[in-house]
Design an enzyme around this catalytic site. Structure first.
Site, PDB file in Angstrom:
ATOM      1  N   LYS A 116      -7.287 -19.080  36.405  1.00  0.00           N
ATOM      2  CA  LYS A 116      -6.307 -18.122  36.922  1.00  0.00           C
ATOM      3  C   LYS A 116      -5.441 -18.729  38.020  1.00  0.00           C
ATOM      4  O   LYS A 116      -4.242 -18.494  38.080  1.00  0.00           O
ATOM      5  CB  LYS A 116      -7.027 -16.873  37.434  1.00  0.00           C
ATOM      6  N   GLU A 200      -6.312 -11.773  45.747  1.00  0.00           N
ATOM      7  CA  GLU A 200      -4.979 -11.192  45.617  1.00  0.00           C
ATOM      8  C   GLU A 200      -4.909  -9.836  46.299  1.00  0.00           C
ATOM      9  O   GLU A 200      -5.923  -9.163  46.470  1.00  0.00           O
ATOM     10  CB  GLU A 200      -4.615 -11.002  44.136  1.00  0.00           C
ATOM     11  N   HIS A 235     -13.537  -2.799  36.248  1.00  0.00           N
ATOM     12  CA  HIS A 235     -12.479  -3.735  35.865  1.00  0.00           C
ATOM     13  C   HIS A 235     -12.572  -4.127  34.398  1.00  0.00           C
ATOM     14  O   HIS A 235     -12.007  -5.143  33.990  1.00  0.00           O
ATOM     15  CB  HIS A 235     -12.514  -4.991  36.751  1.00  0.00           C
ATOM     16  N   ARG A 295      -6.712 -16.291  23.556  1.00  0.00           N
ATOM     17  CA  ARG A 295      -7.577 -15.915  22.437  1.00  0.00           C
ATOM     18  C   ARG A 295      -7.099 -14.586  21.881  1.00  0.00           C
ATOM     19  O   ARG A 295      -6.189 -13.966  22.422  1.00  0.00           O
ATOM     20  CB  ARG A 295      -9.028 -15.772  22.915  1.00  0.00           C
TER      21      ARG A 295
END
Length: 663
Positions: A116, A200, A235, A295
């Site tokens: 990420k 973040e 999440h 994917r």
């Protein structure tokens, strides 16, 4: 085109790939672990190879064994599915080195987008908007804490190599950061072998909207519209739909072009998903790059439903070197589709994953692996076990309609016709979400479940009286089936005069309940529940159900009996009611107090206390890992730790006592 492929995965995705391959006259090879020796995906394929123990690290993550199985069976290519090795660049590279086609993007693209932090740096250079955060290589906990404090709370810690909600925590205040970071790193290390994280800013009222992209080896790229995946718990996605409600054509085009630009930046080939976090400011929506999943996604069927395409077929054709079957101008949106993830879990207990056998697994009328009004993708059959080794998802239920309203109605009806007995599931919870104000009106963001919790948790749509009436009716029907033709074996309560009575006792909703059945002289029945006024009870066997009336309420009920429990399914909802045999339970003593047991099979990660420590109610005592997620065991009451019965790293069975707590 390939003559034979190996599917390096399990469950519904392996069955999904096998179905498309069969339609394309491609032979398939399954791989399986000890736990999956008799799994549905093994039967769905033409051949199967055993690759190791039940734990993923002993089987499905052993890519050397998977490559050896492919070569031994003469497979030309390997489809990685999603999860496990699907985003592992070393595996993709090893396939190429072994002369096998990896049905996915090149290893370089997986590497560029798989982490990420690195992918965000790449997108920043490409001018794609990013959420403020720290994406650096320095993983010193003190530095990460300072960066979080600089960004400002709430922040989101995310595993850099992760996905599927693993290794992700929202942190509300600075003093909670260190503990959340340690938990994320452990979960990331166990799930992905990499504990690196990024930090973040947590966007308020965010929507999760992703774009399906496809590229081929000839430089062609398309985006196949968007999916809204905002409804999440832990999440992880719960419901996904396409197209995204409220999406304008202008914003759709901007997001689609940004997604294709991201794919071009890494010379992407095959199916991929570019995920964006969308900030809602009044009627305006701004999007920020979040990550790219290199994917096929779990939610790809909703894209198939609105486009009429088979994305697995596209994967196979592109991997075989063919160009994309269609160009951007050829693609259209048809109607609306919604996918519900049916999982083995208890939503009323913080979505605790469940294990057990599918004693009953009945599905609504549906089609499989093709476009239709109702579709089910699954990798299980009635009688199969849901083990602690893999993800808790049982099936995906996908519906399609001309409008969102039509799709919503079809989804609720299909969920009502989905009957699962043997372990806790989220089927009823999904019905509550679908009928909640926020979801029905498309007032979407990732906090929807929290915002609507009053109507989502601890609901009893069936109610005691209806559940008791259904249980009594089922008992009487079972007795009638055993009765003979002679008058001495009749079980209808007939008396020559007077009224006969019969008492039933139940456990319902954690409370002891009583019911009184009265056999009237004319053959009619009356039922009183918990002292209520007796109300007429009538029933008969219908088509696959019991047509039941109690008082003024009429309902079609399906009842499955397992042991002493009747599982009642009605159009209003489902409930479980336990018949109490007082004689059978007369010798049972009160439950022993002070016991702290494992809620499911799993591994002890850590203890935060030691013998002799005083603890307060609600204090975290231990952490367990099961189904690739961490679960905290808290003190049920104030007390003193008497003894720790296991050590970190120990595997424990469901119900095993972890530690003793003295008053």
């Amino acid at each position: 085109m390939f003559k034979k492929i190996l599917i390096a995965n399990r469950g519904e995705i392996a069955c999904r790939v096998a179905a498309t391959a069969c339609r394309m006259a491609i032979r398939t090879v399954a791989v399986y672990s000890d736990a999956d020796a008799h799994a549905k995906h093994v039967v769905a394929c033409d051949e199967a190879v055993h690759i190791g123990g039940s734990a993923p690290r002993e089987s499905y993550l052993q890519w050397e064994r998977i490559i050896a199985a492919a070569k031994a069976t003469g497979a030309e290519a390997i489809h990685p599915g999603y999860g496990f090795l699907s985003e592992n660049e070393a595996f993709a590279a090893a396939c190429a080195e072994a002369g096998l086609v990896f049905i996915g993007p090149p290893a370089s693209a997986i590497q560029a987008m798989g982490l990420k932090a690195e992918s965000k740096q790449l997108m920043e250079k490409a001018g794609v908007p990013l959420v403020p955060g720290y994406h650096g290589h320095d993983q010193d906990p003190a530095l990460l804490q300072r960066e979080a404090d600089r960004i400002g709370y709430p922040v989101l810690i995310k595993a850099s190599a992760g996905g599927g909600g693993k290794g992700m925590r929202a942190v509300e205040k600075s003093e909670d950061f260190a503990a959340a970071l340690a938990s994320c790193q452990r979960e990331a290390r166990n799930s992905f072998g990499d504990e690196a994280v990024l930090v973040e800013k947590y966007v308020l009222r965010p929507r999760h909207i992703e774009i399906q992209v496809f590229g081929d080896a000839h430089g062609n790229y398309v985006w196949l519209f968007e999916r809204d995946c905002s409804v999440q718990r832990r999440h992880q996605k719960v419901l996904e739909e396409a197209p995204a409600p409220g999406m304008t054509e202008a914003m759709r085009k901007r997001m689609g072009e940004a997604a294709v630009a991201a794919a071009r930046a890494v010379d992407y080939v095959g199916a991929g998903t570019v995920e964006f976090i969308v900030e809602q400011r009044g009627k305006e929506m701004n999007f920020f790059f979040m990550e790219m999943n290199t994917r096929l996604q779990v939610e790809h069927p909703v894209t198939e439903a609105i486009t009429g395409l088979d994305l697995v077929e596209w994967q196979l054709r592109v991997a075989a070197g063919q160009p994309l079957p269609l160009q951007q101008a050829d693609l259209r949106i048809h109607g609306h589709a919604i996918e519900a993830r049916i999982c083995a879990e208890n939503p009323d207990n913080n979505f605790l994953p469940a294990t057990g056998s599918l004693q009953v697994y009945r599905k609504p009328p549906h089609v499989e692996f093709e476009r239709g009004p109702v579709r089910i993708d699954d990798g299980v059959r009635e009688g199969d076990a849901i083990s602690p080794f893999y993800d808790s998802m049982i099936a995906k239920l996908i519906v399609h309609g001309a409008t969102r309203e039509e799709a919503l109605a079809r989804l609720d009806a299909a969920l009502a016709a989905t009957h699962i007995v043997g372990l806790a599931t989220n089927v009823q919870f999904l019905r509550y979400v679908v009928k909640s104000r926020s979801f029905a009106e498309a007032d979407l963001d990732t906090a929807l479940i929290q915002r609507e919790q009053a109507v989502l948790f601890d609901q009893q749509p069936v109610g005691l009286e209806l559940a008791a009436a259904a249980a009594v009716a089922k008992t009487l029907l079972d007795e009638q089936a055993l009765a003979g033709n002679d008058p001495f074996s009749r079980r209808d309560g007939w008396r020559s005069h007077g009224v006969a009575g019969r008492r039933f006792e139940f456990d319902f909703g954690g409370q002891h309940q009583k019911a009184e059945l009265r056999y009237l002289h004319d053959g009619a029945l009356q039922l009183a529940v918990n002292g209520s006024a007796p109300a007429p009870l009538a029933f008969r066997v219908g088509e696959g159900c019991i047509e039941l009336q109690h008082g003024e309420r009429r309902v079609r009920a399906v009842v499955y009996t397992t042991g002493e429990t009747d599982h009642v399914f009605t159009p209003q909802g489902a409930a479980a009611i336990v018949s109490v045999d007082l004689l059978a339970h007369a010798s049972e003593g009160a439950a022993e107090g002070g016991r702290l047991t494992a809620p499911m099979p799993g591994k002890v990660v850590s203890f935060s206390v030691k013998a002799g420590d005083k603890v307060a109610k609600g204090q975290p005592l231990a952490v367990m890992e099961a189904m690739k997620m961490e679960h905290t065991i808290a003190a049920p009451a104030d007390g003193t730790v008497a003894e720790l019965l296991y050590a970190p790293g120990d595997q424990v069975a469901e119900g095993a006592e972890l530690l003793k707590l003295a008053a």
